[in-house]
Design a protein around this motif. Structure first.
Motif, short mmCIF file in Angstrom:
data_model
loop_
_atom_site.label_atom_id
_atom_site.label_comp_id
_atom_site.label_asym_id
_atom_site.label_seq_id
_atom_site.Cartn_x
_atom_site.Cartn_y
_atom_site.Cartn_z
N ARG A 1 2.21 -5.71 -8.03
CA ARG A 1 1.68 -6.07 -6.71
C ARG A 1 0.98 -4.90 -6.04
N LEU A 2 1.33 -3.68 -6.42
CA LEU A 2 0.68 -2.51 -5.84
C LEU A 2 -0.78 -2.40 -6.28
N GLN A 3 -1.08 -2.96 -7.44
CA GLN A 3 -2.44 -2.88 -7.99
C GLN A 3 -3.20 -4.19 -7.88
N PHE A 4 -2.46 -5.30 -7.94
CA PHE A 4 -3.11 -6.62 -7.93
C PHE A 4 -2.50 -7.48 -6.83
N GLU A 5 -3.24 -7.66 -5.76
CA GLU A 5 -2.73 -8.45 -4.63
C GLU A 5 -2.49 -9.90 -5.00
N ASP A 6 -3.20 -10.40 -6.01
CA ASP A 6 -3.08 -11.80 -6.41
C ASP A 6 -1.90 -12.06 -7.34
N PHE A 7 -1.14 -11.01 -7.66
CA PHE A 7 0.01 -11.20 -8.55
C PHE A 7 1.10 -11.97 -7.81
N GLU B 1 0.84 -1.20 0.00
CA GLU B 1 0.00 0.00 0.00
C GLU B 1 0.87 1.25 0.00
N ALA B 2 0.70 2.08 -1.02
CA ALA B 2 1.41 3.35 -1.08
C ALA B 2 0.58 4.40 -0.33
N LEU B 3 1.08 4.84 0.83
CA LEU B 3 0.36 5.84 1.62
C LEU B 3 0.52 7.23 1.02
N SER B 4 1.61 7.43 0.30
CA SER B 4 1.81 8.68 -0.45
C SER B 4 2.79 8.37 -1.57
N ASN B 5 2.72 9.19 -2.62
CA ASN B 5 3.62 9.01 -3.76
C ASN B 5 3.76 10.36 -4.44
N TRP C 1 9.65 -15.22 -5.67
CA TRP C 1 10.17 -13.89 -5.37
C TRP C 1 11.66 -14.00 -5.06
N GLY C 2 12.45 -13.21 -5.79
CA GLY C 2 13.90 -13.24 -5.64
C GLY C 2 14.58 -14.25 -6.55
N GLN C 3 13.81 -15.03 -7.29
CA GLN C 3 14.38 -16.04 -8.19
C GLN C 3 13.91 -15.72 -9.61
N TYR C 4 14.82 -15.14 -10.40
CA TYR C 4 14.46 -14.63 -11.72
C TYR C 4 15.38 -15.20 -12.80
N GLU C 5 14.79 -15.47 -13.95
CA GLU C 5 15.55 -15.87 -15.12
C GLU C 5 15.19 -14.92 -16.26
N THR C 6 16.20 -14.19 -16.76
CA THR C 6 15.97 -13.30 -17.89
C THR C 6 15.96 -14.13 -19.17
#
Length: 281
Positions: free
Chosen positions: A121-127, A24-28, A149-154
């Motif tokens: 994830r800021l817009q879709f909690e199910d992502f 949740e972004a409380l301010s931006n 999360w933290g495990q990425y393959e380009t």
């Protein structure tokens, strides 16, 4: 309860400060530098860095005030660590580290591209992983397979120019502030879709050359179609490649989720095509 974080982003030409709790972004709060760089036809790194210095302190106060958060309530401080313009990054990174040190808080440097990857994830909690994510911005175009999360393959990246750079430069070639493609015919001009033999990689330098060559010939022959049609055709060529290669990665990996991050994802046509392809699956 999720930690309360004061976050800074200064990787290019916008100064941004946010207060975030979990997803949740409380301010931006954002300070744009568009007017500063407009006369140069692009971002000037030294000008960008100086503008960050001038605005970052007041933006931090504004972000905290809007979030109704006192600095004593913070649990940590974060800032973009790169990639980006070195001088610009240094301003946000240094200010954030100094803030963390002064208040005895933990500091975390955030990879710019991982930030884009997490943005849905800021817009879709199910992502959630497993997912395939398109990262498309002014400086980068990548397809990433997120196994956790933290495990990425380009899986793929651009071999020359990024998608956002192609949009920006071609808009300038046509004398437009931005690519005015909304009301044009995307089938008016059949521009090339590059590197079809490399399933996850992108190339946009050839498209730029093709557009410039087409415009020169069309103007010389007096057969230039409405500029909106040319713009729409350029947009469709870029969007086609981004969408087709991303969803090939989805099919090949068996990922159950697809997402996108980066400035190019603000493009309406790209978001429409993403939604259409996702619905088919």
């Amino acid at each position: 309860m999720n930690p309360l974080i004061l976050a800074f982003e200064t990787s290019c030409d916008e100064t941004a400060v946010a207060v975030v709790r979990g997803t949740e972004a409380l301010s931006n709060i954002i300070s744009s530098q568009v007017d500063l760089h407009e006369r140069f036809g692009g971002v000037v790194p030294e000008v960008a860095a100086r503008a960050h210095v001038e605005s970052i302190r007041s933006l931090a106060h504004h972000a905290l005030n809007e979030a109704k958060v006192h600095p004593d309530e913070l649990d940590g401080v974060a800032a973009t660590a790169g990639p980006g313009l070195v001088g610009a990054l240094l301003v946000g990174h240094s200010f954030a580290k100094a803030t963390a040190w002064a208040r005895q808080l933990p500091f975390v440097g955030i990879d710019h591209m991982e930030g884009h990857l997490m943005a849905p994830r800021l817009q879709f909690e199910d992502f959630q992983p497993p997912a395939v994510v398109l990262l498309a911005s002014g400086g980068h175009s990548q397809i990433v397979h997120v196994t956790d999360w933290g495990q990425y393959e380009t899986l793929g990246t651009t071999i020359d120019d990024a998608a956002g750079e192609a949009f920006d430069k071609l808009a300038r070639v046509m004398g437009l502030g931005d690519l005015k493609a909304r009301d044009g015919d995307p089938k008016a001009v059949d521009f090339p879709r590059a590197v079809p033999d490399r399933p996850y990689h992108f190339s946009f330098s050839g498209l730029k050359t093709s557009v410039v060559t087409y415009l020169d010939k069309a103007v010389a022959s007096g057969e230039l179609p409405p500029i909106e049609d040319v713009a729409a055709s350029i947009q469709e060529a870029i969007v086609d490649v981004l969408v087709d290669k991303t969803f090939k990665a989805v099919d090949d990996t068996g990922a159950t989720t697809v997402g996108g991050g980066g400035g190019v994802l603000a493009n309406t046509r790209l978001r429409e095509r993403f939604a259409e392809e996702a619905d088919k699956r």
